[in-house]
Design a protein around this motif. Structure first.
Motif, PDB file in Angstrom:
ATOM      1  N   MET A   1       0.831  -1.190   0.000  1.00  0.00           N
ATOM      2  CA  MET A   1       0.000   0.000   0.000  1.00  0.00           C
ATOM      3  C   MET A   1       0.874   1.251   0.000  1.00  0.00           C
ATOM      4  SD  MET A   1      -3.080   1.038   0.130  1.00  0.00           S
ATOM      5  CE  MET A   1      -4.029   2.421   0.568  1.00  0.00           C
ATOM      6  N   ILE A   2       1.854   1.267   0.914  1.00  0.00           N
ATOM      7  CA  ILE A   2       2.725   2.430   0.998  1.00  0.00           C
ATOM      8  C   ILE A   2       3.571   2.533  -0.269  1.00  0.00           C
ATOM      9  CG2 ILE A   2       4.670   3.428   2.257  1.00  0.00           C
ATOM     10  CD1 ILE A   2       3.519   2.213   4.783  1.00  0.00           C
ATOM     11  N   LEU A   3       3.979   1.401  -0.778  1.00  0.00           N
ATOM     12  CA  LEU A   3       4.781   1.390  -1.993  1.00  0.00           C
ATOM     13  C   LEU A   3       3.996   1.953  -3.183  1.00  0.00           C
ATOM     14  CD1 LEU A   3       7.544   0.597  -3.038  1.00  0.00           C
ATOM     15  CD2 LEU A   3       6.631  -1.644  -3.564  1.00  0.00           C
ATOM     16  N   ALA A   4       2.715   1.631  -3.265  1.00  0.00           N
ATOM     17  CA  ALA A   4       1.886   2.152  -4.346  1.00  0.00           C
ATOM     18  C   ALA A   4       1.749   3.672  -4.247  1.00  0.00           C
ATOM     19  CB  ALA A   4       0.511   1.491  -4.314  1.00  0.00           C
TER      20      ALA A   4
ATOM     21  N   LEU B   1       3.343   9.135  -6.143  1.00  0.00           N
ATOM     22  CA  LEU B   1       3.993  10.421  -5.902  1.00  0.00           C
ATOM     23  C   LEU B   1       5.180  10.622  -6.840  1.00  0.00           C
ATOM     24  CD1 LEU B   1       3.924  10.592  -2.009  1.00  0.00           C
ATOM     25  CD2 LEU B   1       2.624  11.995  -3.607  1.00  0.00           C
ATOM     26  N   LEU B   2       5.928   9.556  -7.080  1.00  0.00           N
ATOM     27  CA  LEU B   2       7.063   9.642  -7.991  1.00  0.00           C
ATOM     28  C   LEU B   2       6.611   9.953  -9.409  1.00  0.00           C
ATOM     29  CD1 LEU B   2      10.106   9.322  -8.376  1.00  0.00           C
ATOM     30  CD2 LEU B   2       9.695   6.914  -8.833  1.00  0.00           C
ATOM     31  N   PHE B   3       5.563   9.278  -9.872  1.00  0.00           N
ATOM     32  CA  PHE B   3       5.048   9.550 -11.213  1.00  0.00           C
ATOM     33  C   PHE B   3       4.487  10.957 -11.324  1.00  0.00           C
ATOM     34  CE2 PHE B   3       4.497   4.768 -11.610  1.00  0.00           C
ATOM     35  CZ  PHE B   3       5.608   4.630 -12.411  1.00  0.00           C
TER      36      PHE B   3
END
Length: 86
Positions: A1-4, A9-11
């Motif tokens: 979840m946090i990774l998604a 945010l990166l994109f």
């Protein structure tokens, strides 16, 4: 979840940044008298004491490795040891 969420945010950040500007292309017709001189002036001003110490250490390690290799290679041709004390 946090990774998604981090990926989103990166994109979003990558989409928000503008594309890098390309450098102007050099002219094809440059004068023939122009001369390029490369100088290594920053190397002359290099005054870090760690570089000579690192180079000396690397040379010593290399010499020890070569001596050790030659000793081990030559030792294989020695005759077998005899234990006469027993």
């Amino acid at each position: 979840m946090i990774l998604a969420v981090l990926h989103l945010l990166l994109f979003a950040q990558a989409a928000a940044t503008p594309a890098p500007q390309l450098a102007p292309t050099p002219s094809i017709t440059q004068p023939a008298t122009e001369r390029v001189v490369y100088e290594i002036s920053r190397l002359r001003n290099f005054d870090d004491e760690r570089l000579p110490a690192a180079l000396i250490t690397a040379v010593v390690i290399a010499l020890v490795a070569v001596v050790w290799y030659l000793y081990r290679r030559d030792r294989s041709n020695w005759p077998a040891r005899r234990d006469s004390a027993l």
